[in-house]
Design an enzyme around this catalytic site. Structure first.
Site, PDB file in Angstrom:
ATOM      1  N   HIS A  97     -84.328 114.283 -35.710  1.00 49.97           N
ATOM      2  CA  HIS A  97     -84.546 113.444 -36.896  1.00 49.97           C
ATOM      3  C   HIS A  97     -83.206 113.262 -37.614  1.00 49.97           C
ATOM      4  O   HIS A  97     -82.390 114.181 -37.658  1.00 49.97           O
ATOM      5  CB  HIS A  97     -85.574 114.122 -37.825  1.00 49.97           C
ATOM      6  N   GLU A 158     -85.934 104.811 -35.749  1.00 53.00           N
ATOM      7  CA  GLU A 158     -85.887 104.966 -37.210  1.00 53.00           C
ATOM      8  C   GLU A 158     -84.533 104.475 -37.741  1.00 53.00           C
ATOM      9  O   GLU A 158     -83.542 105.227 -37.701  1.00 53.00           O
ATOM     10  CB  GLU A 158     -86.053 106.442 -37.589  1.00 53.00           C
TER      11      GLU A 158
HETATM   12  P1  PGA Z   1     -90.231 107.723 -44.785  1.00 53.39           P
HETATM   13  O1  PGA Z   1     -89.637 108.737 -43.698  1.00 53.39           O
HETATM   14  O2  PGA Z   1     -91.523 107.201 -44.224  1.00 53.39           O
HETATM   15  O3  PGA Z   1     -90.398 108.532 -46.030  1.00 53.39           O
HETATM   16  O4  PGA Z   1     -89.230 106.627 -44.938  1.00 53.39           O
HETATM   17  C1  PGA Z   1     -89.783 108.510 -42.334  1.00 53.39           C
HETATM   18  C2  PGA Z   1     -89.093 109.593 -41.562  1.00 53.39           C
HETATM   19  O5  PGA Z   1     -88.068 110.100 -42.045  1.00 53.39           O
HETATM   20  O6  PGA Z   1     -89.546 109.988 -40.481  1.00 53.39           O
END
Ligand code: PGA
Length: 238
Positions: A97, A158
């Site tokens: 992540h 992401e």
């Molecule tokens: P968020 O985070 O939905 O709060 O933007 C997503 C993530 O970091 O996996």
């Protein structure tokens, strides 16, 4: 709109709750969550303490971990091994992540080692990649000792600028990037069907547009997944 498509939903609770708050949340929404999970795949990723407490008690929820050690058992202070997760029956684990990369300096080599550990313990990695997916996937795929093709893997796209900001790229832009990610995967593993999810500011406000993206199999939801009503709206939006 992919009206009948069965997406899956990964709820990344990060460190938003204390242990007691997590347990209280799960108790408060136990029944409603039970109904929601009957029809939909929700992978709940709370902190390690909550995982250990709940995994043995709650058979209806699918749990995932937010990270794991890149080592096995041994002198690794503070680490939680993939073996321990496997013992608890955890079958998913997030890897790489961007918060772990940025704040805890997780390297691509470490992510590759974690994936190896997870595969050996029959846990499906949810590998996060950013807009630099080419570098990330190339590095990780070419440093894997274990054969990816024999295992399932989820790739979570992401964009860093979307995490926790409320900003989501256009569905066209996400679709184009997912397509390029897919091509990159196929270059390494022509036979493997990786699942693709999107993460970054998924909420009841952004889900409508996101659910139109054909290549998507699901969503990685951070902040919004800590609010049960929000989570419910995201899951139930058709
Ligand atoms: P968020 O985070 O939905 O709060 O933007 C997503 C993530 O970091 O996996």
């Amino acid at each position: 709109m992919n009206r009948d498509k069965k997406f899956f939903y990964i709820a990344n609770w990060k460190s938003y709750f204390t242990y007691h708050q997590s347990l209280a949340w799960l108790q408060d929404y136990d029944d409603e969550l039970g109904v929601l999970t009957k029809e939909n795949t929700i992978i709940l990723c709370p902190d390690f303490l909550t995982l250990a407490e709940l995994r043995s008690k709650n058979a209806t929820i699918t749990f995932g971990a937010q990270t794991c050690s890149s080592y096995g058992l041994g002198a690794y202070t503070g680490e939680i091994s993939a073996q321990s997760l496997s013992e608890l029956g955890i079958i998913y684990c997030i890897v790489g992540h961007s918060e772990r990369r940025r704040l805890f300096y997780e390297t691509l080599d470490e992510s590759a080692r974690k994936i190896g550990m997870l595969f050996r313990n029959a846990i499906t990695p949810i590998l996060c990649v950013s807009d630099d997916y080419k570098t990330e996937l190339n590095h990780i795929f070419s440093n894997m000792i274990i054969d990816f093709s024999a295992h399932q893997c989820i790739i979570a796209y992401e964009p860093i600028s979307s995490i926790g900001t409320g900003f989501v790229p256009s569905s066209e832009k996400i679709a184009t990037t997912l397509d390029l990610i897919k091509q990159e995967i196929i270059r390494f593993f022509p036979e493997n069907s990786f699942l693709l999810v999107y993460g970054g500011s998924v909420s009841s406000l952004t889900i409508q547009e996101l659910k139109t993206i054909k290549l998507l199999d699901g969503f990685l939801i951070g902040k919004a997944s800590t609010d049960f009503q929000e989570l419910k709206k995201i899951v139930e939006y058709k």
